[in-house]
Write a protein that holds these residues in place. Structure first.
Motif, PDB file in Angstrom:
ATOM      1  N   THR A 169     -34.623 -46.146   3.673  1.00 54.30           N
ATOM      2  CA  THR A 169     -34.870 -47.170   4.688  1.00 54.30           C
ATOM      3  C   THR A 169     -33.769 -47.118   5.728  1.00 54.30           C
ATOM      4  O   THR A 169     -32.593 -47.286   5.377  1.00 54.30           O
ATOM      5  CB  THR A 169     -34.906 -48.569   4.050  1.00 54.30           C
ATOM      6  N   PRO A 170     -34.085 -46.860   7.004  1.00 57.50           N
ATOM      7  CA  PRO A 170     -33.042 -46.904   8.045  1.00 57.50           C
ATOM      8  C   PRO A 170     -32.463 -48.315   8.132  1.00 57.50           C
ATOM      9  O   PRO A 170     -33.203 -49.305   8.215  1.00 57.50           O
ATOM     10  CB  PRO A 170     -33.808 -46.528   9.325  1.00 57.50           C
ATOM     11  N   LEU A 171     -31.152 -48.417   8.100  1.00 57.51           N
ATOM     12  CA  LEU A 171     -30.483 -49.717   8.115  1.00 57.51           C
ATOM     13  C   LEU A 171     -29.919 -50.001   9.501  1.00 57.51           C
ATOM     14  O   LEU A 171     -29.416 -49.096  10.172  1.00 57.51           O
ATOM     15  CB  LEU A 171     -29.366 -49.754   7.067  1.00 57.51           C
ATOM     16  N   PRO A 172     -29.979 -51.241   9.930  1.00 54.86           N
ATOM     17  CA  PRO A 172     -29.472 -51.583  11.266  1.00 54.86           C
ATOM     18  C   PRO A 172     -27.949 -51.614  11.287  1.00 54.86           C
ATOM     19  O   PRO A 172     -27.293 -51.733  10.248  1.00 54.86           O
ATOM     20  CB  PRO A 172     -30.058 -52.976  11.516  1.00 54.86           C
ATOM     21  N   GLU A 173     -27.393 -51.522  12.496  1.00 57.25           N
ATOM     22  CA  GLU A 173     -25.948 -51.664  12.654  1.00 57.25           C
ATOM     23  C   GLU A 173     -25.615 -53.145  12.576  1.00 57.25           C
ATOM     24  O   GLU A 173     -26.189 -53.970  13.290  1.00 57.25           O
ATOM     25  CB  GLU A 173     -25.505 -51.090  14.004  1.00 57.25           C
ATOM     26  N   VAL A 174     -24.701 -53.495  11.689  1.00 60.62           N
ATOM     27  CA  VAL A 174     -24.298 -54.889  11.533  1.00 60.62           C
ATOM     28  C   VAL A 174     -22.777 -54.965  11.510  1.00 60.62           C
ATOM     29  O   VAL A 174     -22.101 -54.018  11.075  1.00 60.62           O
ATOM     30  CB  VAL A 174     -24.868 -55.505  10.235  1.00 60.62           C
ATOM     31  N   PRO A 175     -22.202 -56.066  11.970  1.00 63.09           N
ATOM     32  CA  PRO A 175     -20.737 -56.215  11.934  1.00 63.09           C
ATOM     33  C   PRO A 175     -20.267 -56.607  10.543  1.00 63.09           C
ATOM     34  O   PRO A 175     -20.765 -57.559   9.960  1.00 63.09           O
ATOM     35  CB  PRO A 175     -20.472 -57.342  12.939  1.00 63.09           C
ATOM     36  N   PHE A 176     -19.313 -55.855  10.039  1.00 67.30           N
ATOM     37  CA  PHE A 176     -18.744 -56.164   8.729  1.00 67.30           C
ATOM     38  C   PHE A 176     -17.259 -56.492   8.835  1.00 67.30           C
ATOM     39  O   PHE A 176     -16.529 -56.366   7.883  1.00 67.30           O
ATOM     40  CB  PHE A 176     -18.902 -54.971   7.779  1.00 67.30           C
TER      41      PHE A 176
END
Length: 425
Positions: A169-176
């Motif tokens: 599953t392609p995962l979105p860019e998220v701030p960590f």
């Protein structure tokens, strides 16, 4: 079936011949019994000889996607092959193979005299729904005698492994936060603009990693000094995968073979999540290692080594395709994971893909929080609110529950939102 009918009729005629004392029924019984025997003799004399080669396109396939199978068949005998049908032996989970007519192939004599074709290519399509390594083959030729009384099946060649990788599953860019959001680009930028003399140093404190000691400042000030910030061009991350059967007690459609979980909903979802997270981090510039809980050595695969070679991602996914859940439970996985994180000096991003850990296991995992930044836990379970989640969140872990029907990209997005929330609390 026709051959059995002839033999049954022969037996009946034989009985009636003695009961009715009719000799002509003995002749009929002999004739009916002779026909199947003659057919079997003809089949044994004309046994075909073939060689086969099998290729897959693509060589490895993601679960749920089609793969084209091509079989090259060659008649290695001297005479033409008889009329026959063919099919390929395929495990039920991999799909179904067609049963079709096999073209008559000329043998070596006909090829030399008349130039007859002695080879052909057969194709069919499979669409396996579950990851795994499936044995495809052997090739089976089914032929009948000229009377249609006897059926003979001949297995040709062996089997070839079809590698079916987990769904990605392609995962979105998220701030960590800084630890994960920077990625390799920011680390490289800091490395390029900050020289050794520009590093901010401070006095050594208990718990600081020895690799952070700055020896030039130590010599200057006469006491141990450590780097306040250590630039790294290759940030690391660890993905932990729980592969113990008891961690997935609520899996639907569970099957246990040789002490291993196969195609259990929860377990397969955990594999897919592990693969998706690992490839996402690797695509962001991280050197990722994957650790599992129940392996003999602990390391499931070392993607950081595989990714550096051509086709590295495929090699990593092929390793996941063959992963089961060994029956032997490794009770020291938390200690081993702790050792791996300490070896990296602490502060390594950790993404743990868990099933339903026990309360004791959750407490042991909670103690690892100071060694990881961030410490993320995916609880792959259909339980509405597992008690272990509160234990981990109370220790500072960022947790999210993932049901078997939940969208992985949405779960990844929730992790990012909760990590940002924790930073501002």
């Amino acid at each position: 079936m026709r051959g059995f009918a002839f033999l049954s009729a022969a037996a009946a005629c034989l009985v009636l011949a003695y009961v009715l004392d009719r000799r002509e029924l003995l002749v009929l019984a002999f004739f009916l019994g002779l026909m199947p025997a003659l057919g079997a003799l003809l089949l044994s004399i004309g046994r075909p000889r073939f060689s086969v080669t099998r290729t897959f396109q693509p060589e490895t396939v993601e679960a749920g996607r089609p793969v084209h199978v091509t079989i090259g068949v060659r008649n290695t005998g001297g005479t033409a092959s008889p009329e026959a049908r063919w099919f390929d032996t395929v495990p039920p989970d991999a799909g179904r193979t067609p049963s079709a007519e096999l073209p008559v192939l000329g043998g070596s004599l006909l090829r030399a005299v008349a130039g007859a074709d002695d080879a052909t290519e057969l194709t069919y399509e499979l669409q396996p729904e579950h990851r795994g390594v499936y044995p495809i083959g052997p090739f089976v030729v089914a032929g009948q005698d000229p009377f249609g009384l006897v059926l003979r099946t001949t297995e040709v060649g062996g089997s070839d492994p079809l590698v079916v990788t987990p769904r990605i599953t392609p995962l979105p860019e998220v701030p960590f936060g800084r630890a994960v959001a920077d990625g390799s680009a920011a680390e490289l930028q800091r490395h390029g603009v900050m020289g050794d003399d520009d590093l901010i140093t401070r006095e050594y404190r208990p718990g600081d990693a020895k690799r952070r000691v700055h020896w030039r400042s130590t010599a200057r000030f006469g006491e141990l000094m450590v780097r306040q910030e250590e630039p790294r061009s290759n940030p690391e991350a660890v993905v932990f995968l729980d592969t113990r059967p008891r961690s997935y007690p609520h899996a639907h459609g569970i099957g246990v073979f040789d002490g291993a979980l196969r195609h259990a909903d929860d377990f397969e979802r955990a594999i897919e999540l592990c693969a998706s997270v690992t490839l996402h981090l690797q695509g962001g510039g991280y050197e990722v290692d994957v650790l599992q809980s129940a392996a003999r050595t602990g390391w499931l695969v070392r993607p950081r080594e595989a990714f550096g070679a051509p086709g590295g991602s495929e090699e990593f996914l092929a390793g996941l395709a063959a992963v089961g859940a060994p029956g032997a439970v490794d009770r020291g996985f938390a200690d081993r994971l702790s050792g791996e994180l300490r070896h990296r000096g602490g502060g390594t991003p950790l993404f743990a893909v868990l099933g339903s850990p026990s309360a004791e296991e959750a407490e042991r995992l909670a103690t690892l929080r100071p060694l990881a930044d961030p410490a993320v836990a995916f609880l792959v379970t259909n339980d509405p609110e597992p008690d272990e989640e509160s234990t981990l969140t109370g220790a500072g872990w960022t947790c999210v529950r993932v049901g078997t029907g939940d969208d992985l990209a949405a779960a990844w997005r929730r992790i990012g939102e909760r990590a940002v929330h924790h930073e501002h609390v």
